[in-house]
Scaffold this active site. Structure first.
Site, PDB file in Angstrom:
ATOM      1  N   LYS A 165       0.846  -1.213   0.000  1.00 33.44           N
ATOM      2  CA  LYS A 165       0.000   0.000   0.000  1.00 33.44           C
ATOM      3  C   LYS A 165       0.867   1.244   0.000  1.00 33.44           C
ATOM      4  CE  LYS A 165       0.870   1.338   4.433  1.00 33.44           C
ATOM      5  NZ  LYS A 165       1.597   2.538   4.807  1.00 33.44           N
TER       6      LYS A 165
ATOM      7  N   ASP B  16      -2.386  -1.804   9.708  1.00 35.16           N
ATOM      8  CA  ASP B  16      -2.513  -1.783   8.242  1.00 35.16           C
ATOM      9  C   ASP B  16      -3.029  -3.102   7.669  1.00 35.16           C
ATOM     10  OD1 ASP B  16      -1.437   0.784   8.153  1.00 35.16           O
ATOM     11  OD2 ASP B  16       0.609   0.060   7.851  1.00 35.16           O
TER      12      ASP B  16
HETATM   13  O1  C5P Z   1      -0.323  -1.510  14.358  1.00 35.22           O
HETATM   14  P1  C5P Z   1       1.116  -1.724  14.043  1.00 35.22           P
HETATM   15  O2  C5P Z   1       1.650  -2.963  14.697  1.00 35.22           O
HETATM   16  O3  C5P Z   1       1.437  -1.692  12.596  1.00 35.22           O
HETATM   17  O4  C5P Z   1       1.881  -0.504  14.694  1.00 35.22           O
HETATM   18  C1  C5P Z   1       3.289  -0.502  14.827  1.00 35.22           C
HETATM   19  C2  C5P Z   1       3.683   0.672  15.694  1.00 35.22           C
HETATM   20  O5  C5P Z   1       3.454   1.907  14.989  1.00 35.22           O
HETATM   21  C3  C5P Z   1       2.903   0.825  16.974  1.00 35.22           C
HETATM   22  O6  C5P Z   1       3.455   0.036  18.005  1.00 35.22           O
HETATM   23  C4  C5P Z   1       3.038   2.307  17.261  1.00 35.22           C
HETATM   24  O7  C5P Z   1       4.300   2.608  17.780  1.00 35.22           O
HETATM   25  C5  C5P Z   1       2.986   2.915  15.861  1.00 35.22           C
HETATM   26  N1  C5P Z   1       1.630   3.316  15.464  1.00 35.22           N
HETATM   27  C6  C5P Z   1       1.020   4.386  16.088  1.00 35.22           C
HETATM   28  N2  C5P Z   1      -0.235   4.765  15.715  1.00 35.22           N
HETATM   29  C7  C5P Z   1      -0.884   4.119  14.730  1.00 35.22           C
HETATM   30  C8  C5P Z   1      -0.289   3.027  14.059  1.00 35.22           C
HETATM   31  C9  C5P Z   1       0.975   2.652  14.454  1.00 35.22           C
HETATM   32  O8  C5P Z   1       1.599   4.995  16.990  1.00 35.22           O
HETATM   33  N3  C5P Z   1      -2.109   4.514  14.381  1.00 35.22           N
END
Ligand code: C5P
Length: 337
Positions: free
Chosen positions: A13, A145
């Site tokens: 993406k 994502d």
């Molecule tokens: O959800 P995901 O595991 O992809 O997120 C990885 C990291 O990215 C989270 O631990 C956080 O530090 C950051 N993040 C965030 N806010 C979001 C998505 C991701 O702070 N909306």
């Protein structure tokens, strides 16, 4: 089921708009984003195994090893298979083979695509017939994502990115993707954004209508409207951590791209190209004779390559197009292995 394999591709993406709001009590940031799936794919093959375990093997293009990806229980493909197994009460194991073509930790959700492809592949392999809502809920538990990687196309994402509203009617666009800067872990980029905002005394807020300019530009023929509406709050943080990205984007626009930005949390760089022209000229006229004419992806890439070799010798350049559909399971077939 034994002797069958299911192969599923899931797209990478890009975020055409990414507005980052305040931090929530759970530590995630509130987002208002527009995702678009592009034709760079991860491919997952799920095979039954006599062992009652989930195992994964990852390889890059032409069977190369993929630095930065461990074939262990932390792999998002394994976590996806385990989540579906637990939800559906499946006892069978699965052998996952991941063919990785999306840059690792590049801001293009390659890991999320692995998880999405695995959910679809295992659902077909285990003949569960789970509905889309169930898979989207499991996907949200795996990462912000992952639900979009399951959906594909173009969609608005809110919440922490996992609450989706599909957006039909986006025109097809062509991008050059520059990667190979090394990975930039997503949490580090968000932390850098918080630091920069703290230092500048900025209080983040997400206003209604924030995405309207981008949504209005999506169906337009002229990519310059999209170029003007591209927005990424994580851009400044990614550039602060990897300053060379600014030079790469400047080189991309000098080579003819309509606009450039980092992809998601970076460090992959996205360069929007016109894609309508052929060989650097429109209707056979030279660029010079028609100042509005923009070179196509191949011409832009040809001009950019020598500059990139100087700036980031290990950088790679690929042409991608979007939007494309999300993953779909093909019919189970005799194991190709
Ligand atoms: O959800 P995901 O595991 O992809 O997120 C990885 C990291 O990215 C989270 O631990 C956080 O530090 C950051 N993040 C965030 N806010 C979001 C998505 C991701 O702070 N909306």
């Amino acid at each position: 089921m034994s002797g069958t394999a299911v192969r599923v591709r899931a797209p990478a993406k890009v975020n055409l708009a990414l507005h980052v709001g305040p931090v929530r009590p759970d530590g995630f940031h509130r987002l208002a984003t527009v995702y678009q799936a592009v034709d760079l794919f991860e491919e997952v093959t799920a095979r039954p195994t006599a062992r009652g375990a989930v195992v994964v093997r990852t390889e890059g293009a032409e069977g190369r090893q993929v630095p930065g990806v461990a074939d262990d229980p932390g792999h998002l493909a394994v976590r996806a298979a385990e989540a579906l197994r637990a939800y559906a009460g499946v006892r069978a194991g699965v052998d996952l083979h991941v063919r990785k073509l999306v840059p690792v930790a590049g801001g293009m959700a390659g890991g999320s695509a692995d998880a999405a492809a695995t959910l679809v592949a295992c659902d077909a392999l285990w003949e569960l017939g789970s509905d889309r809502r169930t898979l989207l809920r499991l996907a949200a538990g795996l990462g912000s994502d992952v639900p979009f990687a399951l959906l594909g196309g173009t969609a608005v994402g809110t919440g922490r990115g996992e609450v989706l509203r599909p957006v039909p009617g986006a025109a097809t666009r062509t991008w050059l993707v520059v990667s190979g800067f090394g990975g930039l872990p997503t949490p580090r980029v968000y932390a850098e954004l918080d630091r920069l905002r703290g230092a500048a005394g900025v209080l983040p807020a997400l206003h209604p209508g924030l995405l309207d300019p981008l949504l209005a530009a999506l169906p337009a023929d002229d990519p310059r409207l999209l170029a003007a509406a591209l927005h990424n709050d994580l851009h400044a943080a990614a550039v602060s951590l990897q300053p060379v990205l600014t030079e790469v984007i400047a080189a991309g626009t000098a080579a003819g791209a309509v606009a450039g930005t980092v992809s998601g949390s970076g460090p992959s760089v996205l360069l929007l190209v016109d894609g309508q022209t052929d060989g650097g000229a429109r209707g056979g006229m030279e660029d010079r004779a028609q100042p509005d004419a923009r070179p196509d992806a191949e011409t832009t890439a040809r001009r950019l390559r020598p500059v990139l070799r100087r700036l980031v010798p290990e950088a790679t350049l690929s042409v991608v197009r979007g939007p494309v559909a999300g993953p779909m399971a093909g019919p189970s077939r005799p194991d190709p292995a």
